[in-house]
Design a protein around this motif. Structure first.
Motif, mmCIF file in Angstrom:
data_model
loop_
_atom_site.group_PDB
_atom_site.id
_atom_site.type_symbol
_atom_site.label_atom_id
_atom_site.label_comp_id
_atom_site.label_asym_id
_atom_site.label_seq_id
_atom_site.Cartn_x
_atom_site.Cartn_y
_atom_site.Cartn_z
ATOM 1 N N ARG A 250 0.799 -1.218 0.000
ATOM 2 C CA ARG A 250 0.000 0.000 0.000
ATOM 3 C C ARG A 250 0.836 1.274 0.000
ATOM 4 O O ARG A 250 0.303 2.363 0.139
ATOM 5 C CB ARG A 250 -0.905 0.011 1.239
ATOM 6 C CG ARG A 250 -1.939 -1.092 1.278
ATOM 7 C CD ARG A 250 -3.086 -0.797 0.363
ATOM 8 N NE ARG A 250 -3.696 0.490 0.677
ATOM 9 C CZ ARG A 250 -4.448 1.201 -0.164
ATOM 10 N NH1 ARG A 250 -4.646 0.747 -1.384
ATOM 11 N NH2 ARG A 250 -4.971 2.339 0.196
ATOM 12 N N GLY A 251 2.154 1.154 -0.171
ATOM 13 C CA GLY A 251 2.977 2.353 -0.178
ATOM 14 C C GLY A 251 4.421 2.039 0.170
ATOM 15 O O GLY A 251 4.828 0.878 0.270
ATOM 16 N N GLU A 262 9.641 9.059 6.234
ATOM 17 C CA GLU A 262 8.301 9.390 5.796
ATOM 18 C C GLU A 262 7.761 8.285 4.905
ATOM 19 O O GLU A 262 8.533 7.486 4.339
ATOM 20 C CB GLU A 262 8.267 10.733 5.050
ATOM 21 C CG GLU A 262 9.069 10.781 3.782
ATOM 22 C CD GLU A 262 8.939 12.127 3.075
ATOM 23 O OE1 GLU A 262 8.078 12.940 3.473
ATOM 24 O OE2 GLU A 262 9.679 12.342 2.113
ATOM 25 N N ASP A 264 4.852 7.211 1.763
ATOM 26 C CA ASP A 264 4.043 7.645 0.625
ATOM 27 C C ASP A 264 3.013 6.551 0.410
ATOM 28 O O ASP A 264 3.357 5.431 -0.011
ATOM 29 C CB ASP A 264 4.933 7.822 -0.605
ATOM 30 C CG ASP A 264 4.410 8.863 -1.565
ATOM 31 O OD1 ASP A 264 3.611 9.715 -1.152
ATOM 32 O OD2 ASP A 264 4.808 8.828 -2.757
ATOM 33 N N GLU A 267 -3.613 6.418 -2.219
ATOM 34 C CA GLU A 267 -4.907 6.976 -1.818
ATOM 35 C C GLU A 267 -6.053 6.483 -2.676
ATOM 36 O O GLU A 267 -7.171 6.366 -2.208
ATOM 37 C CB GLU A 267 -4.862 8.510 -1.886
ATOM 38 C CG GLU A 267 -4.193 9.146 -0.686
ATOM 39 C CD GLU A 267 -4.600 10.601 -0.543
ATOM 40 O OE1 GLU A 267 -4.511 11.328 -1.545
ATOM 41 O OE2 GLU A 267 -5.015 11.000 0.562
ATOM 42 N N ARG A 274 -1.033 5.554 -9.461
ATOM 43 C CA ARG A 274 -1.984 5.846 -8.415
ATOM 44 C C ARG A 274 -1.508 6.998 -7.518
ATOM 45 O O ARG A 274 -0.343 7.038 -7.127
ATOM 46 C CB ARG A 274 -2.229 4.590 -7.580
ATOM 47 C CG ARG A 274 -2.894 3.495 -8.393
ATOM 48 C CD ARG A 274 -2.995 2.186 -7.663
ATOM 49 N NE ARG A 274 -3.645 1.193 -8.504
ATOM 50 C CZ ARG A 274 -3.773 -0.093 -8.193
ATOM 51 N NH1 ARG A 274 -3.281 -0.533 -7.041
ATOM 52 N NH2 ARG A 274 -4.384 -0.919 -9.011
ATOM 53 N N PRO A 275 -2.403 7.926 -7.226
ATOM 54 C CA PRO A 275 -2.015 9.048 -6.362
ATOM 55 C C PRO A 275 -1.685 8.558 -4.955
ATOM 56 O O PRO A 275 -2.317 7.646 -4.419
ATOM 57 C CB PRO A 275 -3.260 9.942 -6.357
ATOM 58 C CG PRO A 275 -4.393 9.033 -6.732
ATOM 59 C CD PRO A 275 -3.817 8.011 -7.658
ATOM 60 N N CYS A 276 -0.668 9.191 -4.380
ATOM 61 C CA CYS A 276 -0.214 8.819 -3.045
ATOM 62 C C CYS A 276 -0.194 10.039 -2.142
ATOM 63 O O CYS A 276 -0.093 11.180 -2.605
ATOM 64 C CB CYS A 276 1.179 8.198 -3.097
ATOM 65 S SG CYS A 276 1.250 6.623 -3.996
ATOM 66 N N ARG A 277 -0.223 9.790 -0.859
ATOM 67 C CA ARG A 277 -0.236 10.851 0.149
ATOM 68 C C ARG A 277 0.996 10.698 1.031
ATOM 69 O O ARG A 277 1.258 9.631 1.586
ATOM 70 C CB ARG A 277 -1.514 10.753 0.979
ATOM 71 C CG ARG A 277 -1.589 11.679 2.181
ATOM 72 C CD ARG A 277 -2.973 11.587 2.825
ATOM 73 N NE ARG A 277 -3.321 10.207 3.154
ATOM 74 C CZ ARG A 277 -3.101 9.619 4.325
ATOM 75 N NH1 ARG A 277 -2.507 10.321 5.303
ATOM 76 N NH2 ARG A 277 -3.467 8.376 4.550
ATOM 77 N N ARG A 278 1.772 11.789 1.167
ATOM 78 C CA ARG A 278 2.948 11.775 2.033
ATOM 79 C C ARG A 278 2.529 11.853 3.495
ATOM 80 O O ARG A 278 1.696 12.679 3.872
ATOM 81 C CB ARG A 278 3.871 12.949 1.707
ATOM 82 C CG ARG A 278 4.525 12.871 0.342
ATOM 83 C CD ARG A 278 5.656 11.853 0.333
ATOM 84 N NE ARG A 278 6.178 11.654 -1.013
ATOM 85 C CZ ARG A 278 7.163 12.385 -1.536
ATOM 86 N NH1 ARG A 278 7.733 13.344 -0.803
ATOM 87 N NH2 ARG A 278 7.583 12.150 -2.755
ATOM 88 N N VAL A 279 3.129 11.001 4.305
ATOM 89 C CA VAL A 279 2.790 10.934 5.726
ATOM 90 C C VAL A 279 4.083 10.943 6.533
ATOM 91 O O VAL A 279 4.982 10.122 6.287
ATOM 92 C CB VAL A 279 1.985 9.651 6.055
ATOM 93 C CG1 VAL A 279 1.717 9.561 7.560
ATOM 94 C CG2 VAL A 279 0.692 9.617 5.266
#
Length: 347
Positions: A250-251, A262, A264, A267, A274-279
């Motif tokens: 999943r990332g 961090e 990625d 989403e 696929r778009p990803c979100r940095r966390v």
């Protein structure tokens, strides 16, 4: 309170770190210092203001000083003789990494452990790092799904001089063992099943042995771990902790070994890319890190009787990755990590 009647073997550079840490432990009583160079041992005693006799022979020290704990910071080639002798005299042993320099030496130590009923704990200071521990918590939380790939890069041009310059495998034996142990730590203690390694020495290297290596391991559970490293690579140095990429279903988690890690995280499911979100990954401060944290944990384990995080039963699995890498490099073939026998990769 039971006391650690402690003998330190090997009064070289690393021993100073151990002595400075141990001097703060109220139940540590120094009973002997041992080094083949008696002058070095005497200088060590004076520097740290220790009231302990000096020996140049381990066996004589064990007979006369009667320690119950031996701290081994000698060169790896001496590890088997020191650890086996100490175990056979009824001592627990705390040692610098690696567990032992060869598989045969490790097997002899394991046999002595079984006979003696004592304990052998190995320093793995680089797993006691707050960012690394935060990454493990993130993995365990499912942040990036099922971990399928772990990759670590280590490139530092290290001009040590001394014994490392003459080792057959200075990188794998003296440094990569840290990264192999960190990889197992990140994967919850998973063992490696197979290894394939190319170890080599670039023409520009100042080492006699293989200062560089590329390794691939199949870990239990199906994760693949790769390692690329060199101790003779000038420029764009990585961290001593290596640079990490952990790829899950999943990332991905990235950590350069210095800053904060961090993730990625995917989403949306429906897209070519696929778009990803940095966390940001939350990192908890640790009261102690590195050698200090590992040593405190080992002493606490001895005091309580519980297993240490780097007890022989666990640390041998990291050491076997090192042995398998060297065996694979020698045969130019994949091997089983457990025993070094040839194996066909499933990749």
């Amino acid at each position: 309170m039971a006391r650690f009647k402690t003998a330190l073997v090997g009064c070289g550079q690393m021993a100073h770190t151990w002595a400075e840490l141990l001097q703060h432990e109220g139940d540590v009583e120094w009973v002997a210092l041992v080094d083949v160079d008696a002058n070095r041992a005497h200088a060590f005693r004076e520097r740290h203001r220790l009231d302990a006799p000096v020996y140049d022979d381990v066996h004589a020290m064990l007979r006369e000083a009667a320690p119950n704990v031996v701290v081994d910071t000698a060169i790896p080639e001496a590890r088997r003789a020191i650890v086996v002798a100490a175990l056979e005299r009824g001592c627990d042993v705390i040692a610098e990494k690696p567990f032992a320099p060869t598989r045969q030496d490790a097997d002899a130590i394991l046999a002595a452990l079984a006979r003696s009923g004592r304990r052998y704990l190995v320093m793995q200071n680089r797993r006691y790092e707050p960012n690394l521990r935060a990454i493990r918590r993130a993995i365990e939380s499912g942040m990036i799904g099922r971990v399928e790939q772990v990759h670590a890069d280590f490139f530092i041009g290290a001009h040590f001089g001394g014994f490392r310059d003459h080792m057959a495998h200075p990188l794998l034996l003296d440094m990569a063992i840290h990264t192999f142990d960190q990889a197992r730590f990140l994967l919850g203690g998973a063992r490696a099943e197979t290894a394939q390694c190319l170890a080599f020495n670039p023409a520009s290297s100042w080492y006699e042995g293989a200062s560089s290596a590329v390794c691939a391991f199949e870990m239990e559970g199906g994760t693949v771990f790769s390692y690329r490293g060199s101790w003779s690579a000038e420029g764009f140095r990585t961290s001593w902790e290596s640079a990490w990429r952990i790829v899950g279903s999943r990332g991905t988690i990235l950590w350069d070994g210095e800053g904060k890690p961090e993730a990625d995280i995917v989403e949306a499911e429906e897209a070519f890319l696929r778009p990803c979100r940095r966390v940001a990954i939350d990192v908890d401060a640790m009261p102690e890190v590195g050698h200090a944290a590992c040593l405190r944990e080992m002493l606490a384990a001895l005091r309580s009787g519980r297993p240490s995080e780097t007890e022989a039963a666990d640390n041998i699995e990291s050491a076997r990755m090192m042995y398998a890498a060297m065996e694979s490099a020698a045969t130019r073939a994949a091997v089983r990590v457990a025993d070094g026998s040839p194996v066909a990769l499933r990749l």
